[in-house]
Design an enzyme around this catalytic site. Structure first.
Site, PDB file in Angstrom:
ATOM      1  N   VAL A 472       0.839  -1.202   0.000  1.00  0.00           N
ATOM      2  CA  VAL A 472       0.000   0.000   0.000  1.00  0.00           C
ATOM      3  C   VAL A 472       0.875   1.254   0.000  1.00  0.00           C
ATOM      4  O   VAL A 472       1.893   1.319   0.709  1.00  0.00           O
ATOM      5  CB  VAL A 472      -0.931   0.007   1.230  1.00  0.00           C
ATOM      6  CG1 VAL A 472      -1.798   1.267   1.244  1.00  0.00           C
ATOM      7  CG2 VAL A 472      -1.808  -1.240   1.224  1.00  0.00           C
ATOM      8  N   HIS A 473       0.489   2.221  -0.797  1.00  0.00           N
ATOM      9  CA  HIS A 473       1.216   3.497  -0.894  1.00  0.00           C
ATOM     10  C   HIS A 473       0.939   4.296   0.380  1.00  0.00           C
ATOM     11  O   HIS A 473       0.003   5.090   0.442  1.00  0.00           O
ATOM     12  CB  HIS A 473       0.727   4.262  -2.128  1.00  0.00           C
ATOM     13  CG  HIS A 473       1.440   5.556  -2.357  1.00  0.00           C
ATOM     14  ND1 HIS A 473       2.560   5.675  -3.160  1.00  0.00           N
ATOM     15  CD2 HIS A 473       1.191   6.806  -1.889  1.00  0.00           C
ATOM     16  CE1 HIS A 473       2.958   6.929  -3.183  1.00  0.00           C
ATOM     17  NE2 HIS A 473       2.148   7.644  -2.416  1.00  0.00           N
ATOM     18  N   HIS A 474       1.761   4.080   1.399  1.00  0.00           N
ATOM     19  CA  HIS A 474       1.508   4.681   2.712  1.00  0.00           C
ATOM     20  C   HIS A 474       2.826   4.768   3.465  1.00  0.00           C
ATOM     21  O   HIS A 474       3.485   3.755   3.701  1.00  0.00           O
ATOM     22  CB  HIS A 474       0.496   3.824   3.477  1.00  0.00           C
ATOM     23  CG  HIS A 474      -0.066   4.481   4.685  1.00  0.00           C
ATOM     24  ND1 HIS A 474       0.580   4.490   5.905  1.00  0.00           N
ATOM     25  CD2 HIS A 474      -1.230   5.156   4.875  1.00  0.00           C
ATOM     26  CE1 HIS A 474      -0.170   5.141   6.786  1.00  0.00           C
ATOM     27  NE2 HIS A 474      -1.266   5.554   6.188  1.00  0.00           N
ATOM     28  N   ARG A 522       3.971  -0.111  -4.528  1.00  0.00           N
ATOM     29  CA  ARG A 522       3.884   0.999  -3.577  1.00  0.00           C
ATOM     30  C   ARG A 522       4.033   2.348  -4.273  1.00  0.00           C
ATOM     31  O   ARG A 522       3.375   3.324  -3.915  1.00  0.00           O
ATOM     32  CB  ARG A 522       4.950   0.834  -2.493  1.00  0.00           C
ATOM     33  CG  ARG A 522       4.846   1.839  -1.356  1.00  0.00           C
ATOM     34  CD  ARG A 522       5.925   1.579  -0.319  1.00  0.00           C
ATOM     35  NE  ARG A 522       5.827   0.238   0.213  1.00  0.00           N
ATOM     36  CZ  ARG A 522       6.692  -0.735  -0.005  1.00  0.00           C
ATOM     37  NH1 ARG A 522       7.746  -0.496  -0.766  1.00  0.00           N
ATOM     38  NH2 ARG A 522       6.534  -1.926   0.536  1.00  0.00           N
TER      39      ARG A 522
END
Length: 572
Positions: A472-474, A522
């Site tokens: 997840v892009h976080h 990501r």
């Protein structure tokens, strides 16, 4: 709160000419099958034997091909009737992972800590209490516009389906999340005054920000050690003021049992909506009118004041908000276009309370427009494309489709419940009549797709199901909590191909492309970023479509309204 008597529905009328001629009512016309009669060959034995032989050979060939050629279908993981209920606490947990400031007691995300405690605190600051609220997505920016919309959506779902939340064991949890958001919003303007002259719109990177800033740095919010700018709006943000008014007004209904807090929210919402109206007269842009009518509808429900009802049933405001311009985004409900949600909110008023003239005329129009929007969601019509896997492409194939599909699923279930609660078996799409179950089927199809019934066999909600995105892009999820990194030192974590060390449970990612393709990368936020606005729609859709806990609360939204108050003024 005052309970009101349940009133009978005005019978649903035949569709208007506008509906019959609407752009959306273009059903796919199936070609008539040609009838084949065997009467003419029944006496020809040789021909019958020849046809029988051809049929046998064809069957053998078909069976062989079916075993050897690739199939255009996918294996569907088992989805139970209770999946939407089970997913509710998972989806809500995402909000716990997005909390900014000093974490509240009981926050159940082990890899999160206190963060950005100095927001707004610097010499000469007019807003020193800006710690709190929620981070928008995968970074550390706090933007009040999407945050306000998210709180409004959560409040709307609680008002309509509080018993379902209770059965899921999440009512206190979701109310705590809403209050965390509204408490923060109250600190972004002078909430002790009846008049608003300015407000904070965003905390984090602003245009022209010097390095380091929240966009440039890849680091956990807990490790941020640089000064964060905030933006103050005076004249050019009526959309934000109207959305903040909606958030505060809707939350005032949720917290109706907390009289003092609810009154504070209502008073602040009134001041904020007046600020929005004052700014709107000076704005040349037309992009804020949907927010103004959305905020006005919530102001009416929160106060019962017919002044707001008169505003939102004004033909002029409806026209400015786009109610009569059927463009490609018409009927697409989201943080960036509130019209479809407003139309449904006000249709509810007509279905249950049947307000008289002068409100009825515009409410009837909204009712018909809501019916058209619901028709456009059905697979029988051609307004929106679908992927082969069944996902409706409300944003016409652009990235991040899931948030709009989730919102549409929520509205569809809500409308079906409105119709059922008003003893109306369905609605018209031009000359065709559809039962309410069709709306529920549509809603279920979208929720099921999100939860795993798709060509990728992947749940797009992290932590739900056997297979879900792991990259997840976080920022917070991608860096181990015991690894304190510098602004640029975190880049290696962004580019790493390793799975996130921290699982951000409940996050609904942006979703697949228009061909059902998904890349768990990501660095590609178009696939893997999760947002507050996306998850708020997901939670609402899950609660609405869940089977347990009873149904719609008919009267909760009308707690500030009495039937007598709907009577027109004598001078009207």
């Amino acid at each position: 709160m005052t309970e009101i008597e349940e009133l009978e529905l005005t019978p649903l009328t035949q569709p208007s000419l506008e509906m019959k001629e609407s752009w959306v009512l273009k059903p796919t016309i199936a070609k008539k099958k040609k009838k084949f009669s065997v009467a003419c060959i029944s006496s020809n034995r040789k021909l019958l034997l020849w046809l029988g032989g051809v049929l046998c050979v064809s069957c053998i060939i078909a069976m062989t091909l079916s075993k050897t050629l690739p199939h255009d279908h996918y294996n569907v993981p088992p989805l139970t009737k209770e999946n939407s209920t089970i997913a509710i606490p998972v989806a809500l947990k995402f909000f716990n992972a997005q909390i900014s400031g000093k974490l509240p007691e009981g926050n159940n995300v082990s890899w999160r800590g206190d963060s950005c405690l100095n927001d707004g605190k610097f010499p000469g600051s007019s807003y020193p209490h800006l710690a709190g609220g929620y981070y928008d997505a995968g970074g550390s920016i706090k933007s009040n516009f999407p945050m306000s919309f998210s709180m409004t959506m959560l409040s709307w779902s609680v008002i309509e389906y509080s018993t379902k939340y209770q059965v899921a064991g999440e009512l206190n949890h979701v109310k705590g999340l809403i209050k965390w958001g509204t408490d923060y919003l109250l600190n972004n303007f002078n909430s002790s005054s009846d008049t608003v002259f300015e407000m904070v719109s965003q905390i984090g990177m602003t245009i022209g920000s010097e390095l380091p800033n929240d966009n440039y740095c890849w680091m956990r919010p807990e490790d941020i050690n640089y000064k964060r700018d905030f933006t103050v709006c005076h004249t050019n943000c009526p959309h934000l003021a109207a959305e903040m008014a909606a958030a505060l007004a809707s939350a005032s209904i949720v917290f109706g049992d907390k009289v003092e807090y609810s009154a504070t929210l209502v008073r602040s919402a009134k001041a904020m909506y007046s600020f929005a109206e004052a700014m709107s007269t000076k704005m040349k842009s037309s992009e804020h009118w949907d927010d103004l009518i959305w905020g006005g509808a919530w102001m009416y429900y929160a106060t019962g004041d017919n002044t707001y009802l008169a505003k939102v049933t004004s033909h002029d405001l409806a026209k400015r908000a786009g109610a009569f311009s059927h463009g490609p985004r018409y009927g697409v409900f989201g943080w960036d276009n509130k019209l479809a949600g407003t139309q449904l909110l006000l249709t509810r008023l007509r279905l249950f309370l049947s307000p008289p003239f002068p409100y009825e005329d515009m409410l009837k129009t909204f009712h018909e427009q809501t019916s058209i929007v619901m028709c456009s969601d059905l697979p029988y019509y051609t307004k929106f494309n679908r992927t082969k896997g069944g996902l409706i492409l409300l944003n016409h194939g652009e990235p991040e489709p899931l948030q709009y599909a989730a919102n549409a699923a929520f509205l569809a279930t809500l409308y079906s419940d409105y119709l059922d609660a008003s003893d109306t078996p369905g609605w018209y799409c031009g000359p065709s009549f559809f039962k309410t179950q069709v709306l529920r089927d549509f809603s279920t199809s979208q929720v099921d797709y999100i939860l795993g019934k798709n060509p990728q066999n992947i749940s797009y909600v992290v932590g739900f199901g056997q297979k879900y995105p792991k990259h997840v892009h976080h920022r917070g999820a991608s860096i181990p909590k015991n690894k304190k990194v510098t602004c640029e030192g975190g880049w290696k974590w962004k580019e790493s191909s390793n799975e996130n060390p921290n699982t951000i449970e409940g996050a609904m990612v942006a979703g697949p492309d228009k061909n059902d393709g998904f890349h768990d990368l990501r660095a590609n936020y178009n696939y893997t970023q999760a947002t507050l606005v996306g998850n708020s729609g997901l939670v609402a859709a899950l609660v609405a479509s869940s089977r347990g806990g009873g149904g719609l609360d008919r009267n909760g939204l009308f707690s500030a309204i009495t039937p007598l108050s709907l009577s027109p003024d004598p001078e009207t």
